[in-house]
Design a protein around this motif. Structure first.
Motif, PDB file in Angstrom:
ATOM      1  N   THR A   1     -43.072  20.911  36.440  1.00 38.75           N
ATOM      2  CA  THR A   1     -43.218  21.130  37.877  1.00 38.75           C
ATOM      3  C   THR A   1     -44.328  20.249  38.456  1.00 38.75           C
ATOM      4  O   THR A   1     -45.240  19.817  37.752  1.00 38.75           O
ATOM      5  N   ALA A   2     -44.211  20.021  39.764  1.00 38.54           N
ATOM      6  CA  ALA A   2     -45.242  19.293  40.501  1.00 38.54           C
ATOM      7  C   ALA A   2     -45.159  19.695  41.966  1.00 38.54           C
ATOM      8  O   ALA A   2     -44.093  20.070  42.454  1.00 38.54           O
ATOM      9  N   ALA A   3     -46.280  19.621  42.642  1.00 45.41           N
ATOM     10  CA  ALA A   3     -46.316  19.955  44.069  1.00 45.41           C
ATOM     11  C   ALA A   3     -47.362  19.094  44.752  1.00 45.41           C
ATOM     12  O   ALA A   3     -48.378  18.723  44.148  1.00 45.41           O
ATOM     13  N   CYS A   4     -47.107  18.772  46.010  1.00 43.64           N
ATOM     14  CA  CYS A   4     -48.033  17.925  46.759  1.00 43.64           C
ATOM     15  C   CYS A   4     -47.917  18.248  48.250  1.00 43.64           C
ATOM     16  O   CYS A   4     -46.825  18.522  48.754  1.00 43.64           O
ATOM     17  N   SER A   5     -49.057  18.226  48.938  1.00 37.46           N
ATOM     18  CA  SER A   5     -49.072  18.523  50.370  1.00 37.46           C
ATOM     19  C   SER A   5     -50.110  17.663  51.065  1.00 37.46           C
ATOM     20  O   SER A   5     -51.168  17.379  50.495  1.00 37.46           O
ATOM     21  N   ASP A   6     -49.796  17.260  52.294  1.00 38.17           N
ATOM     22  CA  ASP A   6     -50.669  16.349  53.029  1.00 38.17           C
ATOM     23  C   ASP A   6     -50.614  16.685  54.513  1.00 38.17           C
ATOM     24  O   ASP A   6     -49.539  16.988  55.045  1.00 38.17           O
ATOM     25  N   ALA A   7     -51.740  16.604  55.179  1.00 37.23           N
ATOM     26  CA  ALA A   7     -51.782  16.894  56.616  1.00 37.23           C
ATOM     27  C   ALA A   7     -51.034  15.847  57.423  1.00 37.23           C
ATOM     28  O   ALA A   7     -50.588  16.121  58.541  1.00 37.23           O
ATOM     29  N   GLY A   8     -50.882  14.631  56.862  1.00 33.77           N
ATOM     30  CA  GLY A   8     -50.204  13.568  57.592  1.00 33.77           C
ATOM     31  C   GLY A   8     -51.161  12.730  58.417  1.00 33.77           C
ATOM     32  O   GLY A   8     -52.382  12.883  58.344  1.00 33.77           O
ATOM     33  N   ILE A   9     -50.614  11.851  59.226  1.00 35.59           N
ATOM     34  CA  ILE A   9     -51.434  10.847  59.907  1.00 35.59           C
ATOM     35  C   ILE A   9     -51.966  11.300  61.264  1.00 35.59           C
ATOM     36  O   ILE A   9     -52.819  10.638  61.843  1.00 35.59           O
ATOM     37  N   LYS A  10     -51.485  12.434  61.767  1.00 38.47           N
ATOM     38  CA  LYS A  10     -51.837  12.826  63.133  1.00 38.47           C
ATOM     39  C   LYS A  10     -52.562  14.161  63.217  1.00 38.47           C
ATOM     40  O   LYS A  10     -53.545  14.297  63.945  1.00 38.47           O
ATOM     41  N   LYS A  11     -52.116  15.150  62.457  1.00 42.21           N
ATOM     42  CA  LYS A  11     -52.653  16.496  62.600  1.00 42.21           C
ATOM     43  C   LYS A  11     -53.934  16.692  61.792  1.00 42.21           C
ATOM     44  O   LYS A  11     -54.066  16.191  60.675  1.00 42.21           O
ATOM     45  N   GLN A  12     -54.861  17.424  62.366  1.00 40.55           N
ATOM     46  CA  GLN A  12     -56.133  17.702  61.712  1.00 40.55           C
ATOM     47  C   GLN A  12     -56.003  18.818  60.683  1.00 40.55           C
ATOM     48  O   GLN A  12     -56.771  18.880  59.717  1.00 40.55           O
ATOM     49  N   ILE A  13     -55.064  19.728  60.888  1.00 41.32           N
ATOM     50  CA  ILE A  13     -54.897  20.890  60.020  1.00 41.32           C
ATOM     51  C   ILE A  13     -53.540  20.826  59.342  1.00 41.32           C
ATOM     52  O   ILE A  13     -52.530  20.519  59.977  1.00 41.32           O
ATOM     53  N   ASN A  14     -53.534  21.113  58.050  1.00 40.43           N
ATOM     54  CA  ASN A  14     -52.273  21.200  57.318  1.00 40.43           C
ATOM     55  C   ASN A  14     -51.768  22.635  57.404  1.00 40.43           C
ATOM     56  O   ASN A  14     -52.344  23.547  56.817  1.00 40.43           O
ATOM     57  N   GLN A  15     -50.692  22.841  58.151  1.00 39.37           N
ATOM     58  CA  GLN A  15     -50.140  24.175  58.339  1.00 39.37           C
ATOM     59  C   GLN A  15     -49.063  24.523  57.309  1.00 39.37           C
ATOM     60  O   GLN A  15     -48.495  25.611  57.361  1.00 39.37           O
ATOM     61  N   ASP A  16     -48.796  23.614  56.384  1.00 32.82           N
ATOM     62  CA  ASP A  16     -47.870  23.899  55.288  1.00 32.82           C
ATOM     63  C   ASP A  16     -48.590  24.679  54.191  1.00 32.82           C
ATOM     64  O   ASP A  16     -49.807  24.572  54.020  1.00 32.82           O
ATOM     65  N   ALA A  17     -47.831  25.447  53.427  1.00 29.99           N
ATOM     66  CA  ALA A  17     -48.347  26.121  52.233  1.00 29.99           C
ATOM     67  C   ALA A  17     -47.222  26.151  51.213  1.00 29.99           C
ATOM     68  O   ALA A  17     -46.042  26.225  51.572  1.00 29.99           O
ATOM     69  N   LEU A  18     -47.583  26.083  49.942  1.00 27.31           N
ATOM     70  CA  LEU A  18     -46.546  26.085  48.907  1.00 27.31           C
ATOM     71  C   LEU A  18     -47.075  26.680  47.620  1.00 27.31           C
ATOM     72  O   LEU A  18     -48.270  26.873  47.435  1.00 27.31           O
TER      73      LEU A  18
ATOM     74  N   ASN B   1     -47.065  17.497  59.131  1.00 33.36           N
ATOM     75  CA  ASN B   1     -47.523  17.796  57.778  1.00 33.36           C
ATOM     76  C   ASN B   1     -46.384  17.505  56.811  1.00 33.36           C
ATOM     77  O   ASN B   1     -45.208  17.626  57.158  1.00 33.36           O
ATOM     78  N   ILE B   2     -46.736  17.136  55.584  1.00 26.48           N
ATOM     79  CA  ILE B   2     -45.734  16.696  54.608  1.00 26.48           C
ATOM     80  C   ILE B   2     -45.983  17.419  53.292  1.00 26.48           C
ATOM     81  O   ILE B   2     -47.033  17.249  52.684  1.00 26.48           O
ATOM     82  N   SER B   3     -44.998  18.217  52.850  1.00 24.50           N
ATOM     83  CA  SER B   3     -45.171  18.990  51.613  1.00 24.50           C
ATOM     84  C   SER B   3     -43.886  19.056  50.814  1.00 24.50           C
ATOM     85  O   SER B   3     -42.792  19.097  51.391  1.00 24.50           O
ATOM     86  N   ALA B   4     -44.036  19.095  49.491  1.00 23.24           N
ATOM     87  CA  ALA B   4     -42.861  19.197  48.625  1.00 23.24           C
ATOM     88  C   ALA B   4     -43.238  19.805  47.287  1.00 23.24           C
ATOM     89  O   ALA B   4     -44.346  19.603  46.776  1.00 23.24           O
ATOM     90  N   ALA B   5     -42.300  20.547  46.727  1.00 23.15           N
ATOM     91  CA  ALA B   5     -42.420  21.095  45.379  1.00 23.15           C
ATOM     92  C   ALA B   5     -41.219  20.606  44.577  1.00 23.15           C
ATOM     93  O   ALA B   5     -40.079  20.649  45.051  1.00 23.15           O
ATOM     94  N   LEU B   6     -41.471  20.133  43.364  1.00 21.51           N
ATOM     95  CA  LEU B   6     -40.417  19.560  42.522  1.00 21.51           C
ATOM     96  C   LEU B   6     -40.367  20.329  41.203  1.00 21.51           C
ATOM     97  O   LEU B   6     -41.396  20.503  40.534  1.00 21.51           O
ATOM     98  N   ILE B   7     -39.193  20.816  40.845  1.00 22.33           N
ATOM     99  CA  ILE B   7     -38.998  21.577  39.613  1.00 22.33           C
ATOM    100  C   ILE B   7     -37.923  20.893  38.794  1.00 22.33           C
ATOM    101  O   ILE B   7     -36.767  20.782  39.216  1.00 22.33           O
ATOM    102  N   HIS B   8     -38.309  20.423  37.610  1.00 22.89           N
ATOM    103  CA  HIS B   8     -37.348  19.796  36.697  1.00 22.89           C
ATOM    104  C   HIS B   8     -36.931  20.827  35.653  1.00 22.89           C
ATOM    105  O   HIS B   8     -37.781  21.467  35.027  1.00 22.89           O
ATOM    106  N   VAL B   9     -35.636  21.012  35.498  1.00 19.93           N
ATOM    107  CA  VAL B   9     -35.087  21.998  34.567  1.00 19.93           C
ATOM    108  C   VAL B   9     -34.366  21.260  33.451  1.00 19.93           C
ATOM    109  O   VAL B   9     -33.509  20.412  33.689  1.00 19.93           O
ATOM    110  N   TYR B  10     -34.737  21.597  32.213  1.00 16.65           N
ATOM    111  CA  TYR B  10     -34.124  20.891  31.075  1.00 16.65           C
ATOM    112  C   TYR B  10     -33.973  21.813  29.881  1.00 16.65           C
ATOM    113  O   TYR B  10     -34.487  22.926  29.875  1.00 16.65           O
TER     114      TYR B  10
END
Length: 255
Positions: free
Chosen positions: A5-22, A246-255
């Motif tokens: 698994t991996a996860a990443c989140s970023d406020a982006g280029i414009k917003k001061q606050i990251n309103q995403d959660a994961l 805001n830009i966020s993603a969670a990636l789950i690899h199943v094997y």
């Protein structure tokens, strides 16, 4: 069944606050390994969006730790799981609604959550965060609960025009800001190896599905570090293409 698994989140280029959660949680159980993940996108136009998304993530995390074990050991029945999740979201909607009335603010969040158990996946969705299944191709598992998607379903808007429509971020419902909540529930079989991608809408506006598949698909998975690096590179690509959300993603690899 194993997971990386991996996860990443970023406020982006414009917003001061990251309103995403994961979150991503895995557990070793008597029924094998299980994985539970969620992405919540706090509404950027509403005050306290970051509070709404973080609160719902905490509620989902608590469910996985306290309620899910009993559901698992009794044997997962899709209808029961669906009702359990719906009740959880209804209660969160009421709690956030009560907070907004007490403090005279508006707040809301999308939610997309994924549970992988055995050879099955289960997804619940409110809003326009998405779940994708990646193997030799990429398939969107969820359907956006948006005005644009509704217009497309009615045949009044083409996909090409939808990408440029100024209403593309207008939701039909979100947790905390809607009087009535009607989550969508999806389920299906898993054939390994495969990967699941959960993301907020900011992750997908500026990149193509083919780019997602080539960078995040199971054929390029090497390690959790490489998965994390690839997620970060996709976020940076979005930012280079001037994605303002805001830009966020969670990636789950199943094997």
């Amino acid at each position: 069944m194993n997971f990386m698994t991996a996860a990443c989140s970023d406020a982006g280029i414009k917003k001061q606050i990251n309103q995403d959660a994961l979150m991503i949680k895995t557990a070793r159980t008597d029924c094998g390994k299980v994985c539970f993940a969620a992405v919540c996108d706090g509404m950027g136009g509403l005050a306290k969006g970051e509070l709404a998304s973080a609160s719902l993530i905490r509620i989902l995390s608590g469910w996985f730790e306290k309620e899910f074990p009993d559901i698992l050991y009794r044997g997962i029945v899709p209808e029961i799981l669906k009702k359990n999740w719906e009740q959880l979201i209804y209660e969160a909607n009421c709690r956030l609604g009560a907070y907004s009335r007490e403090h005279r603010v508006k707040l809301g969040t999308t939610v997309v959550a994924l549970l992988v158990v055995g050879n099955m996946y289960y997804v619940i969705n409110v809003g326009d965060s998405r779940a994708y299944l990646l193997n030799t191709s990429i398939r969107q598992l969820t359907k956006d609960q948006t005005v644009i998607q509704q217009e497309m379903d009615l045949g009044r808007l083409t996909p090409e025009k939808a990408r440029r429509d100024p209403r593309r971020n207008v939701l039909l419902q979100c947790v905390g800001a809607s009087t009535v909540i009607d989550p969508d529930f999806y389920m299906g079989n898993i054939e390994t190896p495969c990967s699941f991608l959960l993301c907020s809408d900011g992750f997908r506006h500026q990149i193509s599905r083919q780019e997602m598949l080539e960078k995040l698909g199971p054929m390029v998975v090497g390690s959790e570090q490489s998965m994390s690096d690839n997620l970060r590179s996709m976020i940076e690509l979005n930012k280079s293409r001037r994605e303002e959300d805001n830009i966020s993603a969670a990636l789950i690899h199943v094997y």
